[in-house]
Write a protein that holds these residues in place. Structure first.
Motif, PDB file in Angstrom:
ATOM      1  N   ASN A 362      22.709  50.709 -12.218  1.00 15.64           N
ATOM      2  CA  ASN A 362      23.568  50.743 -13.404  1.00 15.64           C
ATOM      3  C   ASN A 362      24.944  50.152 -13.144  1.00 15.64           C
ATOM      4  OD1 ASN A 362      22.121  51.991 -15.823  1.00 15.64           O
ATOM      5  ND2 ASN A 362      21.469  53.253 -14.102  1.00 15.64           N
ATOM      6  N   GLU A 363      25.408  50.217 -11.882  1.00 19.19           N
ATOM      7  CA  GLU A 363      26.656  49.522 -11.532  1.00 19.19           C
ATOM      8  C   GLU A 363      26.454  48.019 -11.681  1.00 19.19           C
ATOM      9  OE1 GLU A 363      28.153  50.550  -7.612  1.00 19.19           O
ATOM     10  OE2 GLU A 363      27.959  52.692  -8.113  1.00 19.19           O
ATOM     11  N   ILE A 364      25.318  47.531 -11.164  1.00 18.76           N
ATOM     12  CA  ILE A 364      25.035  46.089 -11.276  1.00 18.76           C
ATOM     13  C   ILE A 364      24.953  45.701 -12.756  1.00 18.76           C
ATOM     14  CG2 ILE A 364      23.318  44.282 -10.829  1.00 18.76           C
ATOM     15  CD1 ILE A 364      22.556  45.748  -8.277  1.00 18.76           C
ATOM     16  N   LEU A 365      24.303  46.557 -13.543  1.00 17.11           N
ATOM     17  CA  LEU A 365      24.128  46.278 -14.977  1.00 17.11           C
ATOM     18  C   LEU A 365      25.481  46.170 -15.687  1.00 17.11           C
ATOM     19  CD1 LEU A 365      22.067  45.997 -17.352  1.00 17.11           C
ATOM     20  CD2 LEU A 365      22.313  48.450 -17.708  1.00 17.11           C
ATOM     21  N   SER A 366      26.369  47.141 -15.460  1.00 16.72           N
ATOM     22  CA  SER A 366      27.634  47.101 -16.215  1.00 16.72           C
ATOM     23  C   SER A 366      28.500  45.924 -15.768  1.00 16.72           C
ATOM     24  CB  SER A 366      28.394  48.428 -16.106  1.00 16.72           C
ATOM     25  OG  SER A 366      28.434  48.854 -14.781  1.00 16.72           O
ATOM     26  N   HIS A 408      16.838  38.576 -25.112  1.00 21.02           N
ATOM     27  CA  HIS A 408      16.200  37.292 -24.860  1.00 21.02           C
ATOM     28  C   HIS A 408      15.682  37.210 -23.438  1.00 21.02           C
ATOM     29  CE1 HIS A 408      17.401  35.182 -28.554  1.00 21.02           C
ATOM     30  NE2 HIS A 408      18.395  36.048 -28.528  1.00 21.02           N
ATOM     31  N   PHE A 409      14.652  36.384 -23.282  1.00 24.40           N
ATOM     32  CA  PHE A 409      14.077  36.138 -21.970  1.00 24.40           C
ATOM     33  C   PHE A 409      15.167  35.675 -20.997  1.00 24.40           C
ATOM     34  CE2 PHE A 409      12.241  32.788 -19.179  1.00 24.40           C
ATOM     35  CZ  PHE A 409      11.466  33.623 -18.379  1.00 24.40           C
ATOM     36  N   SER A 410      16.073  34.827 -21.496  1.00 31.26           N
ATOM     37  CA  SER A 410      17.101  34.259 -20.613  1.00 31.26           C
ATOM     38  C   SER A 410      18.073  35.327 -20.122  1.00 31.26           C
ATOM     39  CB  SER A 410      17.867  33.148 -21.331  1.00 31.26           C
ATOM     40  OG  SER A 410      18.427  33.667 -22.516  1.00 31.26           O
ATOM     41  N   TYR A 411      18.330  36.344 -20.957  1.00 33.24           N
ATOM     42  CA  TYR A 411      19.252  37.397 -20.507  1.00 33.24           C
ATOM     43  C   TYR A 411      18.566  38.299 -19.475  1.00 33.24           C
ATOM     44  CZ  TYR A 411      23.523  40.135 -20.650  1.00 33.24           C
ATOM     45  OH  TYR A 411      24.721  40.736 -20.303  1.00 33.24           O
ATOM     46  N   THR A 412      17.269  38.526 -19.667  1.00 30.73           N
ATOM     47  CA  THR A 412      16.513  39.295 -18.671  1.00 30.73           C
ATOM     48  C   THR A 412      16.532  38.542 -17.341  1.00 30.73           C
ATOM     49  OG1 THR A 412      15.029  39.964 -20.460  1.00 30.73           O
ATOM     50  CG2 THR A 412      14.307  40.469 -18.241  1.00 30.73           C
ATOM     51  N   ARG A 413      16.337  37.230 -17.407  1.00 32.10           N
ATOM     52  CA  ARG A 413      16.365  36.382 -16.204  1.00 32.10           C
ATOM     53  C   ARG A 413      17.737  36.492 -15.528  1.00 32.10           C
ATOM     54  NH1 ARG A 413      14.066  31.221 -14.916  1.00 32.10           N
ATOM     55  NH2 ARG A 413      12.052  32.174 -15.269  1.00 32.10           N
ATOM     56  N   TYR A 414      18.802  36.508 -16.349  1.00 32.99           N
ATOM     57  CA  TYR A 414      20.172  36.629 -15.826  1.00 32.99           C
ATOM     58  C   TYR A 414      20.343  37.948 -15.065  1.00 32.99           C
ATOM     59  CZ  TYR A 414      25.152  37.956 -16.171  1.00 32.99           C
ATOM     60  OH  TYR A 414      26.414  38.412 -15.903  1.00 32.99           O
ATOM     61  N   LEU A 415      19.843  39.037 -15.650  1.00 34.56           N
ATOM     62  CA  LEU A 415      19.951  40.344 -14.983  1.00 34.56           C
ATOM     63  C   LEU A 415      19.124  40.363 -13.702  1.00 34.56           C
ATOM     64  CD1 LEU A 415      19.751  42.782 -18.035  1.00 34.56           C
ATOM     65  CD2 LEU A 415      21.781  42.132 -16.731  1.00 34.56           C
ATOM     66  N   GLU A 416      17.944  39.734 -13.773  1.00 33.71           N
ATOM     67  CA  GLU A 416      17.090  39.661 -12.579  1.00 33.71           C
ATOM     68  C   GLU A 416      17.842  38.969 -11.453  1.00 33.71           C
ATOM     69  OE1 GLU A 416      13.031  37.447 -10.946  1.00 33.71           O
ATOM     70  OE2 GLU A 416      13.089  38.088 -13.038  1.00 33.71           O
ATOM     71  N   ASN A 417      18.522  37.854 -11.783  1.00 35.18           N
ATOM     72  CA  ASN A 417      19.265  37.122 -10.759  1.00 35.18           C
ATOM     73  C   ASN A 417      20.384  37.962 -10.167  1.00 35.18           C
ATOM     74  OD1 ASN A 417      17.618  34.918 -11.007  1.00 35.18           O
ATOM     75  ND2 ASN A 417      18.919  33.887 -12.507  1.00 35.18           N
ATOM     76  N   LYS A 418      21.034  38.767 -10.997  1.00 36.51           N
ATOM     77  CA  LYS A 418      22.105  39.646 -10.515  1.00 36.51           C
ATOM     78  C   LYS A 418      21.543  40.660  -9.516  1.00 36.51           C
ATOM     79  CE  LYS A 418      25.789  38.111 -12.391  1.00 36.51           C
ATOM     80  NZ  LYS A 418      26.396  37.196 -11.406  1.00 36.51           N
ATOM     81  N   ILE A 419      20.370  41.222  -9.843  1.00 37.74           N
ATOM     82  CA  ILE A 419      19.757  42.201  -8.938  1.00 37.74           C
ATOM     83  C   ILE A 419      19.343  41.518  -7.640  1.00 37.74           C
ATOM     84  CG2 ILE A 419      17.745  43.713  -8.627  1.00 37.74           C
ATOM     85  CD1 ILE A 419      17.951  44.356 -11.654  1.00 37.74           C
ATOM     86  N   ARG A 420      18.818  40.297  -7.777  1.00 38.94           N
ATOM     87  CA  ARG A 420      18.405  39.548  -6.579  1.00 38.94           C
ATOM     88  C   ARG A 420      19.611  39.165  -5.715  1.00 38.94           C
ATOM     89  NH1 ARG A 420      13.107  38.102  -6.198  1.00 38.94           N
ATOM     90  NH2 ARG A 420      11.850  38.054  -8.104  1.00 38.94           N
ATOM     91  N   ASP A 421      20.752  38.854  -6.371  1.00 39.64           N
ATOM     92  CA  ASP A 421      21.950  38.507  -5.596  1.00 39.64           C
ATOM     93  C   ASP A 421      22.311  39.637  -4.643  1.00 39.64           C
ATOM     94  OD1 ASP A 421      22.119  36.140  -6.890  1.00 39.64           O
ATOM     95  OD2 ASP A 421      23.721  36.722  -8.276  1.00 39.64           O
ATOM     96  N   THR A 422      22.104  40.869  -5.098  1.00 37.80           N
ATOM     97  CA  THR A 422      22.479  42.018  -4.280  1.00 37.80           C
ATOM     98  C   THR A 422      21.402  42.386  -3.278  1.00 37.80           C
ATOM     99  OG1 THR A 422      23.541  42.799  -6.305  1.00 37.80           O
ATOM    100  CG2 THR A 422      23.493  44.323  -4.446  1.00 37.80           C
ATOM    101  N   PHE A 423      20.128  42.380  -3.718  1.00 42.72           N
ATOM    102  CA  PHE A 423      19.070  42.935  -2.866  1.00 42.72           C
ATOM    103  C   PHE A 423      18.062  41.917  -2.359  1.00 42.72           C
ATOM    104  CE2 PHE A 423      20.592  46.465  -5.420  1.00 42.72           C
ATOM    105  CZ  PHE A 423      20.911  47.361  -4.408  1.00 42.72           C
ATOM    106  N   GLY A 424      18.182  40.670  -2.805  1.00 41.48           N
ATOM    107  CA  GLY A 424      17.282  39.642  -2.297  1.00 41.48           C
ATOM    108  C   GLY A 424      15.908  39.696  -2.938  1.00 41.48           C
ATOM    109  N   PHE A 425      15.115  40.697  -2.611  1.00 39.07           N
ATOM    110  CA  PHE A 425      13.733  40.787  -3.112  1.00 39.07           C
ATOM    111  C   PHE A 425      12.987  39.487  -2.879  1.00 39.07           C
ATOM    112  CE2 PHE A 425      15.163  44.407  -5.857  1.00 39.07           C
ATOM    113  CZ  PHE A 425      14.238  45.323  -5.408  1.00 39.07           C
ATOM    114  N   ARG A 426      13.224  38.843  -1.716  1.00 42.47           N
ATOM    115  CA  ARG A 426      12.567  37.556  -1.459  1.00 42.47           C
ATOM    116  C   ARG A 426      11.054  37.742  -1.390  1.00 42.47           C
ATOM    117  NH1 ARG A 426      15.531  35.788   3.811  1.00 42.47           N
ATOM    118  NH2 ARG A 426      13.703  34.444   3.986  1.00 42.47           N
TER     119      ARG A 426
END
Length: 442
Positions: A362-366, A408-426
């Protein structure tokens, strides 16, 4: 736990596709937004009561002579026997019992796989009952009268189908060894990679007879840890029509991918990445598996300092729907970099099972919302209330919003990228489920 696999087998014009479409309904899983993946309706995910399974249509047969029909039906039945947990054998009540049906029934009976006999076109139940009883002569159990076109009797038939799942499914997945499916087009070197891993490294080899399936899984011990490799090779079938072969390989791929944690997609360096590779990778992406793209035969490529970069770029472009996939360049021939395969697999398995605390999410989200305003439509702005992780393999998140239509799909993608920036999930896809919450519930 992998989903059970149910295959439909039967003569031409008995209604296989009609049944497939009736059961798959609109929820056709053939990758809706995945570019590069053609929508061959060979398989679909079906849910009945609380059971989920993968339904496979083993293919149409349209030749004219009865000999060809019989040999192709045997071919189909063999595919079903090799890959399925339960087989739906379709016959036609109007045409009655035909010699070809009996011959295929013999094969199915010998396979010892559960077979559900579906007697199609029994639109008028009372009238067609005497004719349905004739099919008891096949000796594969009670005929289930159905009408695929009229969607009658499907529930009763599915009850019988899912009744077999529990018997087979319980003992299958007790071990926690990572399972790796090695997939790719014929001749890219799938088996060579497995053999090299086996042979060179003096690893302990044991062939585990594939629990309920006939694929031989190979256990390989590396660095004190045991891995199970699922090989989809075995497509060395001469003079098969190309479409048939492709269909068969897709079915084999779906069944292997379903049972795996990580999917290794092997690409031929000499040939380069193709649409068919995208189709195969799309199956793994679709099913939320960890993905490692392995470019084999790298020793056969003339290289300069930009080769890896150019190659990577081309792969990223063709597999643009899975930017998270890891890429490696190896040679099964020389053994180059194969040892690193296990480090990659370990990392991907770990990422597939990673859980993130709700507070952190939720910190990443806000922060993300502060950086980029959510979309709005006709004066109504999307509000994101809360995010939480609900499962792993693949990591799955639920986001609560005020209006799903605005997400929108693009906003979900944006949030996904934010989560990946922090945790990788490679190496692993992430799945997002958007739920609506009214203002006052919040």
């Amino acid at each position: 736990m992998s989903k059970p696999i149910v295959a439909i087998v039967g003569r031409p014009n008995v209604g296989k596709s009609t049944l497939f479409n009736a059961l798959a309904g609109e929820n056709i899983s053939i990758v809706k937004d995945t570019p590069g993946v053609t929508r061959d309706r060979i398989y679909a995910d079906v849910e009945w009561l609380n059971y989920q399974f993968t339904l496979i249509d083993t293919g149409g047969i349209e030749p004219d002579s009865s000999d060809v029909i019989l040999s192709q039906m045997r071919e189909q039945a063999q595919i079903a026997i090799d890959t399925a947990d339960v087989i739906i054998f379709m016959v036609d009540v109007r045409q009655g019992l035909i010699d070809a049906d009996s011959k295929v029934a013999d094969m199915l009976r010998r396979s010892r796989k559960p077979v559900v006999l579906a007697v199609n076109k029994a639109d008028n139940y009372e009238k067609s009952l005497p004719d349905v009883y004739e099919f008891y002569n096949l000796g594969i159990g009670d005929p289930q009268p159905i009408s695929a076109a009229g969607k009658q009797g499907l529930g009763d038939m599915l009850d019988v189908v899912v009744g077999y799942f529990t018997e087979n499914g319980q003992e299958e997945r007790e071990d926690d060894r990572p399972r790796i499916a090695v997939v790719g087009k014929p001749n890219v070197g799938k088996s060579s990679i497995i053999n090299k891993l086996l042979g060179e490294n003096r690893v302990i080899v044991s062939d585990i007879a594939g629990t309920t399936r006939d694929a031989i899984d190979t256990a390989i011990t590396w660095g004190g840890r045991e891995y199970v490799f699922i090989d989809t090779a075995g497509l060395r079938r001469k003079n098969k029509i190309k479409e048939e072969l492709e269909r068969y390989s897709i079915i084999r791929t779906v069944t292997a991918v379903d049972r795996a944690d990580v999917v290794v997609v092997v690409i031929d360096a000499v040939e380069g990445v193709t649409e068919q590779d995208a189709k195969i990778a799309g199956i793994a992406h679709d099913r939320g598996k960890g993905i490692l793209v392995v470019v084999n035969k790298w020793d056969a490529i003339e290289k300069d300092d930009k080769t890896v970069y150019k190659y990577t770029e081309k792969i990223r472009e063709t597999l643009s729907f899975m930017p998270y996939a890891e890429i490696m360049f190896v040679s099964a021939q020389t053994g180059q970099r194969l040892a690193k395969l296990f480090d990659m697999i370990d990392m991907i398995v770990q990422n597939q099972s990673m859980r993130i605390a709700t507070g952190v999410l939720n910190e990443i989200l806000s922060e993300a919302v502060a950086l980029q305003q959510p979309p709005s439509d006709k004066g109504k702005r999307l509000k994101l209330y809360y995010i939480t992780q609900v499962s792993v393999k693949p990591p799955t998140f639920v986001i609560f919003v005020n209006d799903r239509a605005l997400m929108h799909f693009s906003y979900t993608r944006y949030l996904e990228n934010k989560i990946r920036d922090t945790f990788g999930f490679r190496g692993t896809p992430l799945k997002f489920i958007i739920r609506e919450r009214k203002e006052r519930e919040k």
